[in-house]
Design an enzyme around this catalytic site. Structure first.
Site, PDB file in Angstrom:
ATOM      1  N   CYS A 130       0.798  -1.225   0.000  1.00  0.00           N
ATOM      2  CA  CYS A 130       0.000   0.000   0.000  1.00  0.00           C
ATOM      3  C   CYS A 130       0.834   1.280   0.000  1.00  0.00           C
ATOM      4  CB  CYS A 130      -0.941  -0.004   1.202  1.00  0.00           C
ATOM      5  SG  CYS A 130      -1.922  -1.517   1.327  1.00  0.00           S
TER       6      CYS A 130
ATOM      7  N   HIS B 228      -3.316   7.832   6.071  1.00  0.00           N
ATOM      8  CA  HIS B 228      -3.485   6.511   5.460  1.00  0.00           C
ATOM      9  C   HIS B 228      -4.922   6.044   5.712  1.00  0.00           C
ATOM     10  CE1 HIS B 228      -2.195   2.820   3.645  1.00  0.00           C
ATOM     11  NE2 HIS B 228      -2.467   2.104   4.731  1.00  0.00           N
TER      12      HIS B 228
ATOM     13  N   HIS C 270      -9.753   1.763  -0.907  1.00  0.00           N
ATOM     14  CA  HIS C 270      -8.316   1.505  -0.790  1.00  0.00           C
ATOM     15  C   HIS C 270      -7.805   0.967  -2.120  1.00  0.00           C
ATOM     16  CE1 HIS C 270      -4.463   0.724   0.724  1.00  0.00           C
ATOM     17  NE2 HIS C 270      -4.761   0.298   1.927  1.00  0.00           N
TER      18      HIS C 270
END
Length: 410
Positions: A170, A302, A339
């Site tokens: 990520c 995040h 995401h």
């Protein structure tokens, strides 16, 4: 004296829309892309079998955006490459670089990706295991490899400079942007096209992510009480970076500066975040940018909406900013676009820089109320801001952390 790295073009694709204008229009009014649809035709996987919330990309709109381009030399295109090509074309044209001589030799292409061409892999496995055909498409490997988007971009723009993929889950596209910045600072190239792409809404990927136990069954609610986990999205975001001298010499419109980059490894756990590693990355990015933590900033978190990650990130922000934290405005854009795994950092950076330019922080969606462990100055409605600094956080499985600091153009 190190070279200043400026930003001259953005491009993006996600469930919010194709292009920065469409993305920002929905972000600014607090409209999200997360929804529950079974058998959504977002990729060409043989059977979706996804029954949960997700943020799908309009693949037909991507194909339309590329309709004038000759893509035949690229062979089979996984959605992974299709998204990257769409976002990159927008970024390069916005920068006014299409056809510029520097693209040929003095440009680097760095594309972050977490998992490769999932749709192509699913198709191959469906042929092998479900239909028992004993063979797969001959372009399965070149279409699904993580470096395919980078190679396809080089073909599209005729670029012979350093071209490669970066994979750190990520944090992939944050690392791509940060390392591209260092390449320009070092004088290795004058221009970089950097960002990330991910196309992970396929049955195989979906089942694998569900098995981790971090997926929400409703929506993404970063830092909220009663949050239930993350929601997958897909898409791409690409940024054109240049040395200030190069941008000025060609009369480019400067959108901002990539001023700082911090990168650390927790070296502790494959899935659990570590406070010390995250805090160190944020401090490193501030130091690299020469910007004190006390200076008011837009902090793009995040913010996955998981029960474990959000409190650790909140604690890191509290440790770094201390009593100055209320001066900052905190956003969490995964609540709108989901995401995007390897592409998510670049998407968040682009949205954050656009927010600085517009003087408006997009709202955190899905919020149900305060979690005492995640007490942050969140923008819960479209919030006017006068900050000139963006801090964009990205943290990945494997304990890989990357933080970017951007400045608004004067």
């Amino acid at each position: 004296m190190r070279r200043k790295v400026v930003l001259t073009g953005y491009g993006c694709v996600s469930g919010l829309g194709v292009g920065l204008a469409a993305t920002w229009r929905r972000m600014a009014i607090g409209e999200g892309a997360i929804r529950r649809l079974a058998d959504e035709p977002a990729t060409e996987a043989p059977a979706r079998r996804i029954d949960g919330p997700a943020a799908w990309v309009d693949v037909d709109a991507c194909r339309k955006a590329l309709a004038a381009e000759d893509l035949r030399p690229m062979g089979q295109l996984d959605p992974l490459s299709l998204y990257a090509l769409t976002a990159a074309l927008e970024a390069v044209e916005a920068a006014g670089l299409r056809g510029h001589a520097s693209l040929a030799r003095r440009t680097a292409i760095l594309v972050g990706c977490g998992s490769g061409g999932n749709a192509t892999i699913d198709q191959a496995f469906e042929r092998l295991y479900a239909r028992r055909l004993g063979k797969v498409h001959p372009q399965t490997i070149p279409a699904s490899m993580m470096s395919a988007p980078a190679s396809h971009l080089a073909m599209l723009f005729g670029s012979h400079g350093p071209t490669f993929a970066i994979s750190s889950a990520c944090a992939s596209s944050a690392h791509a942007l940060g390392e591209a910045m260092h390449m320009i600072r070092a004088g290795r190239v004058d221009v970089a096209l950097a960002g990330g792409s991910e196309a992970c809404l396929t049955p195989g990927s979906w089942v694998a992510w569900n098995s981790v136990g971090v997926m929400a069954d409703d929506t993404c609610r970063p830092f909220s009480r009663d949050r239930r986990g993350m929601v997958l999205g897909e898409g791409a975001a690409m940024v054109v970076l240049e040395s200030e001298e190069h941008a000025k010499a060609r009369g480019a419109r400067v959108l901002g500066e990539l001023a700082g980059y911090g990168s650390t490894s927790d070296a502790a756990d494959m899935t659990a975040p570590d406070l010390n590693g995250i805090e160190a990355a944020i401090r490193m990015a501030h130091e690299d940018a020469g910007i004190a933590p006390e200076e008011p900033a837009l902090v793009s978190t995040h913010g996955t909406g998981t029960r474990l990650n959000d409190p650790v990130e909140a604690a890191a922000l509290q440790a770094v900013y201390g009593s100055a934290l209320p001066r900052h405005t905190v956003i969490a854009t995964k609540s709108a676009h989901g995401h995007l795994i390897g592409a998510t950092a670049a998407m968040e950076f682009v949205i954050g820089m656009e927010a600085l330019a517009r003087g408006l922080a997009p709202p955190v969606l899905g919020y149900l109320g305060t979690d005492p462990q995640c007490d942050l100055p969140l923008a819960l409605a479209p919030t006017p801001i006068d900050n000139g600094v963006l801090v964009s956080n990205s943290f990945a499985f494997g304990g890989l952390n990357a933080v970017l600091v951007g400045r608004r153009s004067a």
